[in-house]
Design an enzyme around this catalytic site. Structure first.
Site, mmCIF file in Angstrom:
data_model
loop_
_atom_site.group_PDB
_atom_site.id
_atom_site.type_symbol
_atom_site.label_atom_id
_atom_site.label_comp_id
_atom_site.label_asym_id
_atom_site.label_seq_id
_atom_site.Cartn_x
_atom_site.Cartn_y
_atom_site.Cartn_z
ATOM 1 N N ASN A 1 0.806 -1.219 0.000
ATOM 2 C CA ASN A 1 0.000 0.000 0.000
ATOM 3 C C ASN A 1 0.841 1.272 0.000
ATOM 4 O OD1 ASN A 1 0.414 -1.356 2.582
ATOM 5 N ND2 ASN A 1 -0.510 0.446 3.507
ATOM 6 N N SER B 1 -11.192 -4.714 0.745
ATOM 7 C CA SER B 1 -11.848 -3.596 1.420
ATOM 8 C C SER B 1 -12.493 -2.709 0.356
ATOM 9 C CB SER B 1 -10.812 -2.799 2.217
ATOM 10 O OG SER B 1 -11.443 -1.711 2.860
ATOM 11 N N CYS C 1 1.636 8.493 11.187
ATOM 12 C CA CYS C 1 1.631 9.468 12.271
ATOM 13 C C CYS C 1 0.755 8.934 13.391
ATOM 14 C CB CYS C 1 1.054 10.761 11.731
ATOM 15 S SG CYS C 1 1.425 12.164 12.728
HETATM 16 N N1 PLP Z 1 -4.560 -3.775 4.279
HETATM 17 C C1 PLP Z 1 -4.001 -2.845 3.503
HETATM 18 C C2 PLP Z 1 -2.901 -3.231 2.571
HETATM 19 C C3 PLP Z 1 -4.429 -1.511 3.573
HETATM 20 O O1 PLP Z 1 -3.851 -0.573 2.816
HETATM 21 C C4 PLP Z 1 -5.478 -1.186 4.465
HETATM 22 C C5 PLP Z 1 -5.989 0.199 4.585
HETATM 23 O O2 PLP Z 1 -5.404 1.169 4.259
HETATM 24 C C6 PLP Z 1 -6.039 -2.214 5.255
HETATM 25 C C7 PLP Z 1 -5.546 -3.485 5.138
HETATM 26 C C8 PLP Z 1 -7.129 -1.914 6.235
HETATM 27 O O3 PLP Z 1 -8.355 -1.789 5.580
HETATM 28 P P1 PLP Z 1 -9.562 -0.948 6.249
HETATM 29 O O4 PLP Z 1 -9.152 0.483 6.218
HETATM 30 O O5 PLP Z 1 -10.734 -1.253 5.363
HETATM 31 O O6 PLP Z 1 -9.747 -1.481 7.620
#
Ligand code: PLP
Length: 357
Positions: free
Chosen positions: A128, A176, A302
């Site tokens: 991410n 998500s 942060c």
């Molecule tokens: N996994 C990854 C790679 C993410 O980027 C995120 C959220 O930014 C999540 C899990 C968590 O998802 P949620 O915000 O829907 O709880």
């Protein structure tokens, strides 16, 4: 979603109003299942990616009864909700190293699989922060040869690259909605066909086949289904268009001395650029870009007012001050050529003062 707002029925009720709500939930389930090549029966709706990861990362995940995973191996660049290990105890969790390229180190993982009890392994499909697409197919083969199971957090990759749970070799996949333009606060765990996730996070009504108790978020789920269908419909043309915009953006950024585009040697998502420049402070850059009307993120997290450098960049070997200067630019379906030009102009204008400060 608008249709769901107007429904008063509970999807678990058998009367007509209930059945209308159930239909919206099941249509969305089919849409999500189609998007990842799974059976609708194997889609478990949750309140988002975080809960989906907590549900998936359980020692109780397994094929057949009486099977328990005794340890969890995660890559060192996972989202915090995976790094924290779900329901595994701290001492049962270990982290597999990544290379400076941004990809998991396969030899290191192979060594970890060779010793100790059968693991559940968790590797994201795309990171991410950097967008780097991980070698999930190779890792699935390694993990299965060692008798383990593979969980894939596909939150970031979903809707930006084609994905098929069987072809990936994943046993559990996390999704998500908000990352594909759907509503915030809804997600799913998708299971491979013969897999049972036997330990729910909590107990209550028998919703989601007993795997996630609680009345379904019908509005959110309907939005998730619609967003998945839209993302799938336009996936290839969108990815091609975004890749072109990203290439233009990165060509412009590279004109700055000292510019590092993180993970640029490996395949990345078509919409993600993470850059570093020596001397740049990410928090200041985020504010400066914001004043120019451009929303960017810092690569560092942060928490409680304290800026921590990104564990992803640290795992890739970018230490100290450099890792604190990471700026992430994410493109989306609404990004235009003009936006890229405006972003580059803002960067050229800001660069001098940001680096001086
Ligand atoms: N996994 C990854 C790679 C993410 O980027 C995120 C959220 O930014 C999540 C899990 C968590 O998802 P949620 O915000 O829907 O709880």
């Amino acid at each position: 979603m608008t249709a769901a707002w107007d429904l008063i029925g509970n999807p678990s009720s058998v009367h007509a109003e209930g059945r209308q709500a159930r239909r919206l939930v099941e249509d969305a389930r089919s849409s999500i299942a189609r998007a990842v090549g799974a059976s609708p029966a194997n889609v478990v709706f949750t309140s988002g990616g975080t809960e989906a990861n907590a549900l998936a990362l359980s020692p109780g995940a397994g094929r057949g009864s009486g099977f328990a995973m005794q340890r969890l191996v995660v890559s060192a660049i996972e989202h915090a909700s995976v790094m924290s290990g779900g329901r595994f105890t701290r001492d049962a969790i270990s982290a597999a190293a990544v290379d400076p390229s941004g990809l998991i180190n396969l030899e290191g993982l192979r060594g970890m699989l060779a010793v100790g009890p059968t693991p559940l392994v968790s590797l994201m499909l795309a990171n991410n922060e950097t967008g780097a697409v991980q070698p999930v197919v190779e890792v699935a083969a390694m993990v299965h040869a060692a008798g383990g199971l593979l969980h894939v957090d596909a939150v970031q990759a979903f809707g930006k690259m084609p994905m098929d749970i069987t072809r990936l070799g994943a046993d559990l996949v996390t999704l998500s909605a908000h990352k594909i333009g759907g509503p915030k606060g809804v997600g799913a765990v998708v299971l491979a066909d013969p897999l049972s996730a036997r330990e729910p996070l909590w107990y209550g009504g028998g919703q989601e086949k007993g795997r996630r108790a609680g009345t379904e978020n019908v509005v959110g789920i309907a939005g998730f289904g619609a967003a998945a269908a839209a993302a799938m419909r336009d996936l290839e043309p969108d990815a091609k268009r975004l890749r072109g915009l990203k290439d233009r953006l990165e060509t412009g950024l590279r004109e700055s001395p000292g510019m590092v585009i993180v993970a640029d040697r490996v395949a990345r998502l078509p919409n993600t650029t993470l850059f570093l420049v020596p001397g740049l402070k990410a928090e200041t850059a985020v504010i400066a870009f914001d004043l120019e009307g451009i929303a960017v993120s810092s690569g560092s997290a942060c928490s409680s007012g304290k800026v921590q450098s990104s564990h992803v960049l640290e795992a890739m070997g970018f230490g100290g001050a450099l890792a604190q200067g990471a700026v992430r630019l994410s493109l989306g379906w609404s990004t235009t050529d003009a936006d890229i030009e405006r972003c580059l102009e803002a960067w050229r204008k800001l660069r001098v003062s940001l680096l001086r400060g």
